[in-house]
Design an enzyme around this catalytic site. Structure first.
Site, PDB file in Angstrom:
ATOM      1  CE1 TYR A  76       0.621   7.917  -6.173  1.00 55.90           C
ATOM      2  CE2 TYR A  76      -1.225   8.396  -7.845  1.00 55.90           C
ATOM      3  CZ  TYR A  76      -0.749   7.889  -6.836  1.00 55.90           C
ATOM      4  OH  TYR A  76      -1.679   7.325  -5.819  1.00 55.90           O
ATOM      5  CB  ALA A 110       4.708   5.868 -15.036  1.00 50.50           C
ATOM      6  CB  SER A 111       4.448   4.099 -10.070  1.00 49.51           C
ATOM      7  OG  SER A 111       3.568   4.665  -9.208  1.00 49.51           O
ATOM      8  CE  LYS A 112      -0.098   4.607  -6.532  1.00 49.42           C
ATOM      9  NZ  LYS A 112      -0.123   3.469  -5.684  1.00 49.42           N
ATOM     10  CG  ASN A 131      -1.487   1.296   1.612  1.00 51.22           C
ATOM     11  OD1 ASN A 131      -2.417   1.654   0.953  1.00 51.22           O
ATOM     12  ND2 ASN A 131      -0.903   1.955   2.603  1.00 51.22           N
ATOM     13  CB  ILE A 135      -9.232   7.702  -0.552  1.00 45.58           C
ATOM     14  CG1 ILE A 135      -9.507   6.900  -1.918  1.00 45.58           C
ATOM     15  CG2 ILE A 135      -9.732   7.273   0.630  1.00 45.58           C
ATOM     16  CD1 ILE A 135     -10.990   6.544  -2.114  1.00 45.58           C
TER      17      ILE A 135
HETATM   18  N1  NAD Z   1      -5.692   9.068  -1.236  1.00 41.92           N
HETATM   19  C1  NAD Z   1      -5.939   9.085  -2.229  1.00 41.92           C
HETATM   20  O1  NAD Z   1      -6.916   9.831  -3.072  1.00 41.92           O
HETATM   21  C2  NAD Z   1      -5.429   7.768  -3.101  1.00 41.92           C
HETATM   22  C3  NAD Z   1      -6.169   7.605  -4.502  1.00 41.92           C
HETATM   23  C4  NAD Z   1      -5.557   6.572  -5.344  1.00 41.92           C
HETATM   24  C5  NAD Z   1      -4.726   5.716  -4.732  1.00 41.92           C
HETATM   25  N2  NAD Z   1      -4.091   5.844  -3.520  1.00 41.92           N
HETATM   26  C6  NAD Z   1      -3.163   5.043  -3.115  1.00 41.92           C
HETATM   27  O2  NAD Z   1      -3.355   4.389  -1.700  1.00 41.92           O
HETATM   28  C7  NAD Z   1      -2.114   4.230  -1.038  1.00 41.92           C
HETATM   29  C8  NAD Z   1      -2.307   4.690   0.266  1.00 41.92           C
HETATM   30  O3  NAD Z   1      -2.391   6.327   0.116  1.00 41.92           O
HETATM   31  P1  NAD Z   1      -2.927   7.210   1.227  1.00 41.92           P
HETATM   32  O4  NAD Z   1      -3.905   8.353   0.586  1.00 41.92           O
HETATM   33  O5  NAD Z   1      -3.269   6.579   2.571  1.00 41.92           O
HETATM   34  O6  NAD Z   1      -1.422   7.919   1.626  1.00 41.92           O
HETATM   35  P2  NAD Z   1      -0.762   8.481   2.835  1.00 41.92           P
HETATM   36  O7  NAD Z   1       0.360   9.220   2.192  1.00 41.92           O
HETATM   37  O8  NAD Z   1      -1.857   9.128   3.919  1.00 41.92           O
HETATM   38  O9  NAD Z   1      -0.039   7.280   3.412  1.00 41.92           O
HETATM   39  C9  NAD Z   1       0.967   6.612   2.819  1.00 41.92           C
HETATM   40  C10 NAD Z   1       1.612   5.819   4.041  1.00 41.92           C
HETATM   41  O10 NAD Z   1       3.017   5.397   3.119  1.00 41.92           O
HETATM   42  C11 NAD Z   1       4.202   5.577   4.060  1.00 41.92           C
HETATM   43  N3  NAD Z   1       5.369   5.380   3.468  1.00 41.92           N
HETATM   44  C12 NAD Z   1       5.632   6.143   2.410  1.00 41.92           C
HETATM   45  N4  NAD Z   1       6.848   5.520   1.723  1.00 41.92           N
HETATM   46  C13 NAD Z   1       7.351   4.776   2.505  1.00 41.92           C
HETATM   47  C14 NAD Z   1       8.570   3.981   2.677  1.00 41.92           C
HETATM   48  N5  NAD Z   1       9.352   4.154   1.707  1.00 41.92           N
HETATM   49  N6  NAD Z   1       8.760   2.964   3.629  1.00 41.92           N
HETATM   50  C15 NAD Z   1       7.658   2.847   4.414  1.00 41.92           C
HETATM   51  N7  NAD Z   1       6.468   3.549   4.201  1.00 41.92           N
HETATM   52  C16 NAD Z   1       6.249   4.535   3.455  1.00 41.92           C
HETATM   53  C17 NAD Z   1       4.053   6.965   4.495  1.00 41.92           C
HETATM   54  O11 NAD Z   1       4.983   7.230   5.650  1.00 41.92           O
HETATM   55  C18 NAD Z   1       2.605   6.901   4.870  1.00 41.92           C
HETATM   56  O12 NAD Z   1       2.307   6.474   6.258  1.00 41.92           O
HETATM   57  C19 NAD Z   1      -1.210   4.638  -1.803  1.00 41.92           C
HETATM   58  O13 NAD Z   1      -0.642   3.453  -2.778  1.00 41.92           O
HETATM   59  C20 NAD Z   1      -1.797   5.660  -2.876  1.00 41.92           C
HETATM   60  O14 NAD Z   1      -1.051   5.651  -3.964  1.00 41.92           O
HETATM   61  C21 NAD Z   1      -4.566   7.083  -2.735  1.00 41.92           C
END
Ligand code: NAD
Length: 255
Positions: A153, A155-157, A88, A186
């Site tokens: 971002y 591209a990674s997804k 995640n 979200i």
């Molecule tokens: N929030 C959104 O709208 C949304 C939309 C689509 C996809 N996503 C995806 O959902 C997932 C969670 O997103 P979120 O919104 O909760 O993000 P967020 O930034 O709130 O949380 C991400 C967590 O990942 C941790 N993290 C980042 N790099 C790290 C590393 N190198 N090692 C260990 N921990 C690390 C951070 O410390 C953080 O706690 C991600 O993959 C994000 O791309 C989020």
């Protein structure tokens, strides 16, 4: 208790979607290993434990492959197995192509994509031995329909969705299902860009809510993604593999 007796690893579990997944899995009876580099992780695990769940905090940077490998060995030594992996953790930079840096491009791929590959590589042998496993990779709707400034971002997804399909084919003979989730907008700390909560701005409210560009007319909540992850991690998803489940309130189905 859909995850009773299961051992689950969730990356990026200190906050947002990852914290919600860790909480939901613990509520469903799993022993959860929550991984994150943020000091906030301890508080998240304490909260889960106070609610009656079992969560262990593992502070590490998932791009430190040796530390990640040592952690997986320790979990297997202690618990005997790892049944579920949720990849995640992710980061994002918002940069125009011409002002973007290769450094940031590589950092995004290292956290969002490479660490998912490493996690799968470390955990899959233990799932194969057990003859059962669930891998859930968090992608994004940015892989399907995107915008300016998020090339690295997106591209990674996109790569996560393709990687998940290949994983699903390769691991199916071993009882391991691999799926992805593509969340839309979200409400989490990630939706705060340069100090502004993107889900509460006037333009978000006008376009996505007012004009129902998101047919459900609101941002999603982390728990709504966590429940999708719970489904994919459980026996309920026994005939689902290689799939990307879009959870976006309808965002990507409209013009
Ligand atoms: N929030 C959104 O709208 C949304 C939309 C689509 C996809 N996503 C995806 O959902 C997932 C969670 O997103 P979120 O919104 O909760 O993000 P967020 O930034 O709130 O949380 C991400 C967590 O990942 C941790 N993290 C980042 N790099 C790290 C590393 N190198 N090692 C260990 N921990 C690390 C951070 O410390 C953080 O706690 C991600 O993959 C994000 O791309 C989020």
């Amino acid at each position: 208790m859909r995850l009773a007796r299961k051992v689950a690893m969730v990356t990026g579990a200190a906050q947002g979607i990852g914290a919600a997944i860790a909480g939901e899995f613990a509520k469903a009876g799993a022993v959860v290993y929550a991984l994150d580099r943020s000091p906030r992780l301890e508080a998240t695990c304490t909260q889960i434990c106070e609610a009656g769940g079992k969560a262990f905090s593992s502070r590490l940077d998932i791009t430190d492959h040796q530390a990640y490998s040592d952690l997986v060995s320790n979990i297997v030594q202690t618990q005997g197995r790892i049944d579920i992996l949720v990849n995640n953790a992710a980061i994002a930079y918002y940069e125009e192509l011409l002002n973007s840096s290769l450094e940031h491009w590589r950092e995004i791929q290292a956290v969002n994509l490479e660490a998912q590959y490493i996690g799968c590589k470390l955990v899959a042998p233990h799932m194969m031995k057990a003859g059962w496993g669930r891998i859930v990779n968090i992608a994004s709707t940015q892989a399907i329909a995107t915008e300016a400034t998020v090339g690295a971002y997106a591209a990674s997804k996109g790569a996560i969705i393709s990687f998940t399909k290949s994983l699903a084919v390769e691991l199916a003979p071993f009882g391991i299902n691999a799926n992805a989730i593509a969340p839309g907008c979200i409400h989490t700390p990630m939706s705060i860009v340069n100090g502004v909560d993107e889900t509460t701005t006037e333009s978000f409210q006008t376009w996505y809510v007012g004009k129902r560009k998101i047919p459900l007319a609101r941002a999603g909540r982390p728990e709504e993604i966590a429940r999708v992850a719970l489904f994919l991690a459980s026996d309920d998803a026994s005939y689902v593999t290689g799939h990307t489940l879009v959870a976006d309130g309808g965002l990507t189905i409209t013009f």
